[in-house]
Scaffold this motif. Structure first.
Motif, PDB file in Angstrom:
ATOM      1  N   ARG A 189       0.522  -1.107  -0.257  1.00  0.00           N
ATOM      2  CA  ARG A 189      -0.011   0.182   0.261  1.00  0.00           C
ATOM      3  C   ARG A 189       0.790   1.446   0.210  1.00  0.00           C
ATOM      4  O   ARG A 189       0.634   2.208  -0.457  1.00  0.00           O
ATOM      5  N   PHE A 190       1.934   0.970   0.941  1.00  0.00           N
ATOM      6  CA  PHE A 190       2.712   2.857   0.572  1.00  0.00           C
ATOM      7  C   PHE A 190       3.847   2.991  -0.531  1.00  0.00           C
ATOM      8  O   PHE A 190       3.413   3.935  -0.633  1.00  0.00           O
ATOM      9  N   GLN A 191       4.222   1.121  -1.161  1.00  0.00           N
ATOM     10  CA  GLN A 191       4.386   1.795  -2.692  1.00  0.00           C
ATOM     11  C   GLN A 191       3.806   2.494  -3.853  1.00  0.00           C
ATOM     12  O   GLN A 191       4.072   2.840  -4.689  1.00  0.00           O
ATOM     13  N   ASP A 192       2.475   2.060  -3.831  1.00  0.00           N
ATOM     14  CA  ASP A 192       1.774   1.935  -4.038  1.00  0.00           C
ATOM     15  C   ASP A 192       0.841   3.311  -4.461  1.00  0.00           C
ATOM     16  O   ASP A 192       0.828   4.549  -5.202  1.00  0.00           O
ATOM     17  N   LEU A 193       1.050   4.203  -3.304  1.00  0.00           N
ATOM     18  CA  LEU A 193       0.741   4.941  -2.912  1.00  0.00           C
ATOM     19  C   LEU A 193       1.859   6.501  -3.142  1.00  0.00           C
ATOM     20  O   LEU A 193       1.895   7.474  -3.560  1.00  0.00           O
ATOM     21  N   ASP A 209       0.922   9.509   8.058  1.00  0.00           N
ATOM     22  CA  ASP A 209      -0.632   9.478   7.946  1.00  0.00           C
ATOM     23  C   ASP A 209      -1.754   8.769   7.051  1.00  0.00           C
ATOM     24  O   ASP A 209      -2.862   8.819   7.410  1.00  0.00           O
ATOM     25  N   GLN A 210      -1.858   8.589   5.552  1.00  0.00           N
ATOM     26  CA  GLN A 210      -2.334   8.414   4.980  1.00  0.00           C
ATOM     27  C   GLN A 210      -2.985   6.714   5.489  1.00  0.00           C
ATOM     28  O   GLN A 210      -3.874   6.137   4.799  1.00  0.00           O
ATOM     29  N   PRO A 215       4.752   7.218  11.777  1.00  0.00           N
ATOM     30  CA  PRO A 215       5.980   7.933  10.698  1.00  0.00           C
ATOM     31  C   PRO A 215       6.922   6.238  11.326  1.00  0.00           C
ATOM     32  O   PRO A 215       7.599   5.172  10.329  1.00  0.00           O
ATOM     33  N   SER A 216       7.328   6.484  12.543  1.00  0.00           N
ATOM     34  CA  SER A 216       8.138   4.704  12.624  1.00  0.00           C
ATOM     35  C   SER A 216       8.081   3.287  12.384  1.00  0.00           C
ATOM     36  O   SER A 216       8.807   2.648  12.048  1.00  0.00           O
ATOM     37  N   HIS A 217       7.007   3.191  12.614  1.00  0.00           N
ATOM     38  CA  HIS A 217       6.219   1.645  12.439  1.00  0.00           C
ATOM     39  C   HIS A 217       6.104   2.579  10.945  1.00  0.00           C
ATOM     40  O   HIS A 217       6.702   0.621  10.582  1.00  0.00           O
ATOM     41  N   LEU A 218       5.865   2.602  10.038  1.00  0.00           N
ATOM     42  CA  LEU A 218       5.830   2.546   8.980  1.00  0.00           C
ATOM     43  C   LEU A 218       7.634   2.136   8.118  1.00  0.00           C
ATOM     44  O   LEU A 218       7.581   1.826   7.301  1.00  0.00           O
ATOM     45  N   ASN A 219       8.008   3.275   8.918  1.00  0.00           N
ATOM     46  CA  ASN A 219      10.265   2.975   8.076  1.00  0.00           C
ATOM     47  C   ASN A 219      10.558   1.522   9.283  1.00  0.00           C
ATOM     48  O   ASN A 219      11.272   1.008   7.671  1.00  0.00           O
TER      49      ASN A 219
END
Length: 296
Positions: A189-193, A209-210, A215-219
């Protein structure tokens, strides 16, 4: 850099095309003498032929029984040292996205939309017979211009071809077996965004946020699955777009900076040099066309 559009290169109204590489070399090799990109999906099966294939400024050696899955917007060019044989399948979003799960298939197989981990796939000749049979059925249906429900049949056959490819190439796809399906889903989903928003959003916090995560969890999740933090993926995509735009020839640094949302040209120039180790002007100077190339 020229962008080829499917409706411009084929007389078919099917949003789909299938040709042999021999036919394309004979009829379309002079369309352009520079790298180009498409606004549609392309599957290239190189059965025979030597040379190189440059995709998004990475150069790959050609080998027999090599498969390439190009997504819209990817820049590429072939340079053949010996005559090629094989097939090229082209289709656009209107052809394949009629049913939503078809779009998920393109993303979830790992064959397409893999800008950050792009690579070709190879098969032993003994494993290609099933794919050849499906392609022969696709070719017969494509040539049957008066067939009822022709586009539906072609769509089903292409879907079957992609599923078979995903099975055959499963061992060559980017490994995700150590990660939970939830983590892999978040990364996709991140790469798609990123593909959709990189020109407006360049901070990990924007994407977090989207995606309703910190941010730390996403990273951490992106790094665990792909080996690189989320911030690096964003930077890579921006740099790739700069290189693509630079190949248009007369596009200036100021114009690219504006298109990609940089504060000013100075910020753009610093960003490019920090990531690539060379100035934008130096990069432009090395873009001279090389030897004759064949394009699909």
């Amino acid at each position: 850099m020229k962008t080829l559009r499917l409706e411009e290169v084929t007389p078919s109204k099917l949003h789909f095309e299938l040709n042999t590489m021999q036919w394309l070399e004979e009829h379309r090799s002079e369309q352009s003498n520079e790298m180009h990109k498409h606004d549609y999906y392309v599957i290239i099966w190189v059965k025979e032929g030597t040379g190189t294939h440059t995709v998004d400024f990475q150069q790959f050696e050609l080998h027999p029984q090599t498969f390439w899955f190009l997504s819209p917007g990817q820049a590429h060019a072939f340079h053949f040292q010996s005559p090629p044989s094989g097939y090229v399948i082209s289709f656009d979003s209107d052809f394949f996205f009629t049913y939503e799960n078809n779009r998920e298939l393109l993303i979830d197989t790992g064959l397409f939309h893999n800008t950050f981990q792009f690579k070709p796939f190879t098969l032993d000749t003994s494993l290609t017979f099933g794919l050849e049979n499906i392609l022969q059925n696709i070719q017969a249906e494509y040539q049957n211009r008066d067939g009822i429900y022709q586009e539906d049949m072609l769509r089903s056959l292409v879907k079957m071809f992609l599923i078979q490819c995903a099975r055959l190439f499963s061992s060559q796809l980017a490994p995700t077996h150590d990660e939970s399906s939830k983590s892999v889903c978040l990364v996709r989903r991140f790469q798609d965004l990123v593909e959709l928003r990189f020109s407006q959003k360049n901070k990990v916090a924007d994407y977090a946020d989207q995606l309703s995560v910190t941010p730390s969890h996403l990273n951490d999740t992106v790094k665990k699955v792909t080996g690189q933090p989320a911030s690096e993926h964003i930077k890579q995509r921006v740099i790739l777009e700069i290189k693509r735009k630079a190949n248009f020839g007369m596009v200036s640094a100021k114009e690219i900076a504006f298109d990609l949302g940089f504060e000013d040209e100075a910020h753009f120039s610093k960003y490019f040099k920090n990531y690539t180790g060379q100035t934008f002007s130096e990069y432009k100077k090395q873009l001279a066309s090389h030897s004759k190339r064949y394009f699909f």
